[in-house]
Design a protein around this motif. Structure first.
Motif, PDB file in Angstrom:
ATOM      1  N   GLU A   1      69.798 -42.410 100.989  1.00  0.00           N
ATOM      2  CA  GLU A   1      69.326 -42.219  99.626  1.00  0.00           C
ATOM      3  C   GLU A   1      68.030 -41.401  99.664  1.00  0.00           C
ATOM      4  N   LEU A   2      67.806 -40.612  98.635  1.00  0.00           N
ATOM      5  CA  LEU A   2      66.618 -39.772  98.559  1.00  0.00           C
ATOM      6  C   LEU A   2      65.570 -40.442  97.671  1.00  0.00           C
ATOM      7  N   PHE A   3      64.349 -40.552  98.188  1.00  0.00           N
ATOM      8  CA  PHE A   3      63.252 -41.183  97.460  1.00  0.00           C
ATOM      9  C   PHE A   3      62.115 -40.186  97.271  1.00  0.00           C
TER      10      PHE A   3
ATOM     11  N   MET B   1      59.818 -35.524  99.364  1.00  0.00           N
ATOM     12  CA  MET B   1      60.949 -36.417  99.204  1.00  0.00           C
ATOM     13  C   MET B   1      61.228 -37.013 100.576  1.00  0.00           C
ATOM     14  N   ARG B   2      61.813 -38.209 100.595  1.00  0.00           N
ATOM     15  CA  ARG B   2      62.024 -38.929 101.855  1.00  0.00           C
ATOM     16  C   ARG B   2      63.375 -39.605 101.842  1.00  0.00           C
ATOM     17  N   THR B   3      63.983 -39.663 103.031  1.00  0.00           N
ATOM     18  CA  THR B   3      65.179 -40.466 103.222  1.00  0.00           C
ATOM     19  C   THR B   3      65.034 -41.230 104.529  1.00  0.00           C
TER      20      THR B   3
ATOM     21  N   LEU C   1      61.616 -36.013 105.874  1.00  0.00           N
ATOM     22  CA  LEU C   1      60.917 -35.568 104.679  1.00  0.00           C
ATOM     23  C   LEU C   1      61.376 -34.181 104.272  1.00  0.00           C
ATOM     24  N   ARG C   2      61.327 -33.915 102.966  1.00  0.00           N
ATOM     25  CA  ARG C   2      61.468 -32.560 102.444  1.00  0.00           C
ATOM     26  C   ARG C   2      60.114 -32.190 101.856  1.00  0.00           C
TER      27      ARG C   2
END
Length: 182
Positions: free
Chosen positions: A2-4, A33-35, A153-154
């Motif tokens: 999931e992307l957070f 963004m983090r997964t 991370l993005r």
């Protein structure tokens, strides 16, 4: 997966080195963004993560000269081939090889499979020179690990250059690695 948006809600179960990355990114006002995922120790696992992050996780290679006096962190597209001879010539260095895991830990506080630009925050004495392939900087986002290979991370590429690198006192040398290698 999931992307957070941003850091985890809790630090429970997180390593200190990962939390330090989130602390610095937040302090610098960087968007990310983090997964979270199973350990990603190879590019195949990273390809699945790329799909969630909607960007390409860079191949990060920790390199050194034969005499172990100069260390480099190379960021390049994951699907681009790498030949040490081409890079060595571009940066005017003797032949490069892969640095030992103990050097990764000593200079970047990172273990194999977790190498990323974020590790430069731990290189207080500037022992590691950052090298970035020109194709990485053309992308609006870049993907990397927060010093552990169980999260990714993005980041906004421009923010890495404008905020992160100045904050950790590192500059990048841009290199041009070919897609076709003889």
């Amino acid at each position: 997966m999931e992307l957070f948006c941003g850091r985890p809600e809790s630090n429970e179960g997180r390593r200190e080195k990962e939390i330090r990355v989130y602390d610095l990114l937040d302090e610098l006002g960087m968007e990310y963004m983090r997964t979270d995922h199973e350990p990603a120790g190879n590019m195949e696992a990273c390809n699945e993560i790329d799909a969630v992050l909607e960007t390409v996780i860079c191949k990060n290679l920790f390199l050194c000269t034969a005499n172990k006096k100069h260390f480099y962190l190379l960021m390049m597209p994951g699907d681009k081939p790498f030949k040490t001879k081409v890079l060595s010539k571009q940066i005017g260095s003797s032949r490069l090889s892969f640095a030992k895991p103990e050097h990764m830990l000593e200079y970047l506080d990172i273990e194999p499979g977790s190498v990323s630009v974020m590790g430069l925050m731990n290189d207080h004495d500037n022992q590691v020179q950052l090298l970035i392939d020109e194709d990485v900087i053309k992308e609006p986002y870049l993907g990397c690990h927060p010093c552990v290979n169980t999260s990714s991370l993005r980041l906004i590429t421009r923010e890495v250059f404008d905020k992160f690198l100045p904050a950790v006192h590192h500059e990048a040398i841009i290199v041009s690695l070919p897609w076709e290698v003889d």
